[in-house]
Design an enzyme around this catalytic site. Structure first.
Site, PDB file in Angstrom:
ATOM      1  CG  ASP A 196      -1.716   1.225   1.400  1.00  0.00           C
ATOM      2  OD1 ASP A 196      -2.454   1.602   0.533  1.00  0.00           O
ATOM      3  OD2 ASP A 196      -1.720   1.850   2.603  1.00  0.00           O
ATOM      4  CG  ASP A 249      -1.607   7.784  -0.159  1.00  0.00           C
ATOM      5  OD1 ASP A 249      -0.923   8.815   0.155  1.00  0.00           O
ATOM      6  OD2 ASP A 249      -2.159   7.310  -0.867  1.00  0.00           O
ATOM      7  CB  THR A 293      -2.021   2.267  -4.149  1.00  0.00           C
ATOM      8  OG1 THR A 293      -2.657   3.711  -3.699  1.00  0.00           O
ATOM      9  CG2 THR A 293      -2.147   2.673  -5.606  1.00  0.00           C
ATOM     10  N   GLY A 294      -5.113   2.449  -3.128  1.00  0.00           N
ATOM     11  CA  GLY A 294      -6.488   3.107  -3.539  1.00  0.00           C
ATOM     12  C   GLY A 294      -6.399   4.210  -4.447  1.00  0.00           C
ATOM     13  CE  LYS A 301      -5.099  -1.257  -1.636  1.00  0.00           C
ATOM     14  NZ  LYS A 301      -4.210  -0.554  -0.549  1.00  0.00           N
ATOM     15  CG  ASP A 347      -2.721   2.721   6.433  1.00  0.00           C
ATOM     16  OD1 ASP A 347      -3.045   3.740   6.759  1.00  0.00           O
ATOM     17  OD2 ASP A 347      -2.782   2.367   5.157  1.00  0.00           O
ATOM     18  CB  SER A 348      -6.741   1.822   5.413  1.00  0.00           C
ATOM     19  OG  SER A 348      -5.996   3.073   5.972  1.00  0.00           O
ATOM     20  CG  ASN A 404      -7.823   0.468   1.110  1.00  0.00           C
ATOM     21  OD1 ASN A 404      -7.091   0.560   2.208  1.00  0.00           O
ATOM     22  ND2 ASN A 404      -7.559   1.525   0.281  1.00  0.00           N
TER      23      ASN A 404
END
Length: 246
Positions: free
Chosen positions: A10, A12, A44-45, A172, A195-196, A198
């Protein structure tokens, strides 16, 4: 090389520090992983245009996963697969954002639109992702509760103050599985770091699921291990302690 062949990062809150920069420590260790034969990919998002400069800084020519799996690239600029969000759903999501007067954004295949720059011809666009942001958590939860009852949506977040929406089945994790199919890898050979929310599906589906020290608590609970925070070069720690350790 050890038992892990693919490292999915990831960006961010994970590879990037709080200034959206790659630390020299992380950069050094990512390059060492690549030199050792590990396939390192961005997962990544972010949309492709904003993820690309980071991938280029790393010097990667490997696959990319963008907009939470809505797009899979065999390498930068070479699109492999794209899954669109229904335009009618985007109209409803937009109306809900206006109703609650919160910040919102939407990714199309061409551009990003938001509360300050929206489009009238919503149905004509090819949408990839929609999102809401507000630090008013009761309002955010009210939105989440409402759209949670709609069909055809995959819900996640990239911070405690947002909701990210893709087409149902897009994640993902599903994108990582496709990347592994493309490369001939097993999911057991994957290390996924994030970290999130997603990142949760990918963390659970991978051989080694890693939560950042700054990750949301639910992500830490889903992970096999917790590394240092994005301010502490947590990605470099993963590479040193697990990816390159034989």
């Amino acid at each position: 090389m050890g038992k892990y062949r693919l490292l999915a990062l990831d960006l961010d809150g994970t590879l990037l520090n709080d200034h959206s920069e790659i630390s020299e420590t992380n950069l050094t260790w990512v390059r060492r992983a690549v030199e050792a034969g590990v396939t390192v990919i961005a997962s990544t998002g972010r949309g492709f245009p904003s993820a690309l400069p980071i991938v280029e800084q790393l010097g990667l020519e490997s696959p990319m996963i963008t907009v939470n799996g809505g797009e899979i690239w065999t390498k930068p600029h070479s699109l492999h697969q794209r899954t669109l969000l229904d335009s009618n759903q985007v109209m409803k999501l937009h109306a809900l954002a206006e109703k609650h007067d919160v910040w919102f954004w939407g990714y199309t295949t061409e551009d990003i639109y938001n509360k300050e720059k929206w489009v009238g011809d919503t149905l004509e666009r090819k949408w990839l992702k929609f999102g809401y942001y507000t630090e008013d958590l009761p309002v955010l939860n009210e939105i989440l509760q409402e759209i949670g009852e709609w069909e055809g949506l995959e819900l996640s977040n990239s911070s405690p103050f947002n909701i990210e929406i893709n087409a149902l089945g897009v994640s993902k994790a599903s994108a990582l599985m496709e990347v592994c199919r493309m490369l001939g890898y097993e999911m057991s050979e994957v290390v996924a770091v994030g970290d999130s929310l997603n990142d949760i599906a990918a963390i659970r589906a991978s051989g080694l699921g890693v939560a950042m020290g700054n990750a949301q608590e639910e992500v830490k609970l889903a992970a096999n291990i917790v590394t240092g925070s994005n301010q502490e070069h947590g990605v470099a720690q993963v590479i040193q302690n697990y990816v390159l350790r034989t």
